[in-house]
Design an enzyme around this catalytic site. Structure first.
Site, short mmCIF file in Angstrom:
data_model
loop_
_atom_site.label_atom_id
_atom_site.label_comp_id
_atom_site.label_asym_id
_atom_site.label_seq_id
_atom_site.Cartn_x
_atom_site.Cartn_y
_atom_site.Cartn_z
N LYS A 57 -12.33 -4.95 1.62
CA LYS A 57 -11.81 -4.09 2.69
C LYS A 57 -12.72 -2.88 2.80
CE LYS A 57 -7.86 -1.37 4.17
NZ LYS A 57 -6.46 -1.04 3.93
N LYS B 80 -11.96 -7.71 5.64
CA LYS B 80 -11.39 -6.83 6.66
C LYS B 80 -12.31 -5.65 6.91
CE LYS B 80 -7.58 -3.75 7.32
NZ LYS B 80 -6.54 -2.98 6.69
N SER C 297 -6.98 -3.47 14.16
CA SER C 297 -6.49 -2.76 15.35
C SER C 297 -7.61 -2.33 16.30
CB SER C 297 -5.67 -1.54 14.91
OG SER C 297 -6.44 -0.68 14.10
N ARG D 38 -11.15 7.60 3.21
CA ARG D 38 -10.87 6.55 2.22
C ARG D 38 -12.15 6.00 1.57
NH1 ARG D 38 -5.74 6.43 3.67
NH2 ARG D 38 -4.92 5.42 5.54
N TYR E 96 -3.31 -9.16 16.05
CA TYR E 96 -2.24 -8.67 16.93
C TYR E 96 -2.11 -9.55 18.17
CZ TYR E 96 -2.80 -4.84 13.74
OH TYR E 96 -2.88 -4.13 12.59
N GLU F 283 -16.32 -7.98 -5.48
CA GLU F 283 -14.91 -7.63 -5.35
C GLU F 283 -14.06 -8.89 -5.24
OE1 GLU F 283 -13.02 -5.06 -5.40
OE2 GLU F 283 -14.10 -3.26 -4.83
N CYS G 74 -3.92 5.97 -0.06
CA CYS G 74 -3.36 4.68 -0.47
C CYS G 74 -2.91 4.67 -1.94
CB CYS G 74 -4.39 3.58 -0.24
SG CYS G 74 -4.93 3.50 1.49
N CYS H 244 0.87 -1.18 0.00
CA CYS H 244 0.00 0.00 0.00
C CYS H 244 0.90 1.22 0.00
CB CYS H 244 -0.91 0.00 1.23
SG CYS H 244 -2.29 1.16 1.05
C1 PBG Z 1 -3.08 0.07 4.74
C2 PBG Z 1 -3.71 -0.75 5.80
C3 PBG Z 1 -4.54 -0.36 6.86
C4 PBG Z 1 -4.75 -1.49 7.64
C5 PBG Z 1 -4.06 -2.54 7.04
N1 PBG Z 1 -3.44 -2.06 5.90
C6 PBG Z 1 -5.08 0.96 7.22
C7 PBG Z 1 -6.10 1.62 6.43
O1 PBG Z 1 -6.58 1.14 5.40
O2 PBG Z 1 -6.42 2.75 6.82
C8 PBG Z 1 -5.55 -1.55 8.91
C9 PBG Z 1 -5.14 -2.60 9.87
C10 PBG Z 1 -5.66 -2.44 11.24
O3 PBG Z 1 -6.47 -1.53 11.56
O4 PBG Z 1 -5.26 -3.25 12.07
N2 PBG Z 1 -3.93 0.54 3.78
#
Ligand code: PBG
Length: 323
Positions: A195, A248, A274, A217, A313, A233, A130, A120
């Site tokens: 995503k 995700k 996260s 985004r 994590y 997708e 991105c 990315c």
């Molecule tokens: C990069 C990316 C992101 C995450 C994984 N790859 C951030 C985003 O899209 O803003 C998020 C992972 C997470 O929140 O643990 N584009």
């Protein structure tokens, strides 16, 4: 046959019985640990919003990867955080960039550990988007070249799998073509196919310093209410050459994992992101939930829904608990 002949509780009476009829088991083999790599030496800097997660320099990352392998986790996914950012994310495909050096060092020290890289531009661009920004918009087609170059630089460094997370249209095909042109036909693509533009990425953006400096985004990541579109997708990414697909975030999108599992015959990954991790940690810290049980239950539910791989994590602590 129903009650009183049938009594569902009969097979719940003891742990032995429950073990025997358990349908889903979490295994170390399911886990992928995300790791953040920064410049410097000896760095092990805690991420405030993600208890137990650190930003690591290449040397401490290698030590961490030894431990990851020792607890039996098969794979890590690496995120690079460069010292400098610019408009086109020059650092993303730099042969000597932080993530490229990290991949080389980890593969040299732990050749059997599967190294996945996140592909990315957002960690490398000063605007935090991105892709390449043109006239206030994230330009799809010019971003593809940069993404393909980034994936190629990761493959050259020794990555086993590249995982594009940018959500540009056509990136899987662009990356596959470039990898094949340079004889990296054996490097696999794990596509972040479905995503979503999620509120649950907040702590990651602190860790990766990748918060967009303007806008958001939503013009490229998916709209959370859309499930049919997510399946589309996923199918498109398969047609473009993806080897495995990701959904995700994970817990609020379990319906998609279940649908994809029923409809598609490819390995599925789920990213327990996260914010999902941070919520559990925060509630556990306050004593409001049993953190260990809640984490296990969460990851089992992701697997039950249909995920083959879980990026989390919590991979290390969970692997240790699995005994
Ligand atoms: C990069 C990316 C992101 C995450 C994984 N790859 C951030 C985003 O899209 O803003 C998020 C992972 C997470 O929140 O643990 N584009």
């Amino acid at each position: 046959m129903s009650y009183p002949i049938t009594r569902m509780r009969r097979l719940r009476r003891s742990e032995a019985l429950r073990r025997m009829v358990r349908e889903t088991r979490l295994s170390r083999d399911d886990l992928v640990l995300p790791l953040f790599v920064v410049e410097g030496r000896g760095v092990r800097e805690p991420v405030a919003s993600m208890p137990g997660v650190h930003r690591l320099s290449v040397d401490t990352l290698v030590t961490e990867c030894k431990e990851v392998r020792d607890v039996g986790i098969p794979a890590v996914i690496l995120f690079g955080i460069p010292a400098e950012k610019d408009a086109i994310g020059t650092g993303a495909d730099h042969g000597e960039g932080v993530v490229q050096r990290a991949v080389e060092a980890v593969k040299a020290a732990e050749p059997e550990l599967c190294v996945i890289t996140d592909v990315c531009l957002c960690e490398y661009t000063d605007h935090g988007h991105c892709g390449i920004v043109d006239g206030g918009d994230v330009a799809n087609d010019t971003s593809l070249e940069r993404l393909a170059a980034t994936a190629l630089s990761h493959a050259r460094a020794g990555a086993d799998v590249v995982a594009p997370s940018d959500m540009m249209d056509g990136r899987v095909a662009a990356i596959r073509r470039t990898l094949d042109d340079f004889a990296f036909q054996d490097v696999a693509i794990l596509s972040y196919a479905a995503k979503f533009a999620s509120a649950f990425y907040g702590p990651f953006r602190d860790a990766a310093e990748s918060t967009p400096q303007f806008g958001d985004r939503r013009s490229y990541q998916m709209d959370p209410p859309n499930a049919r579109e997510a399946l589309r997708e996923m199918r498109l990414d398969l047609e473009e050459g993806a080897d495995a697909l990701m959904v995700k975030p994970a817990i609020h999108y379990l319906d998609l994992l279940a649908r994809a599992r029923a409809e598609l015959d490819v390995p599925l990954a789920a990213y327990h992101v996260s914010g999902e991790y941070a919520m559990l940690k925060a509630a556990a810290e306050r004593g409001w939930i049993d953190g260990e049980r809640a984490m296990h239950e969460t990851l089992v539910s992701i697997k039950r829904a249909g995920a083959d791989l879980i990026l989390t994590y919590a991979a290390r602590e969970v692997a240790a608990q699995l005994g």
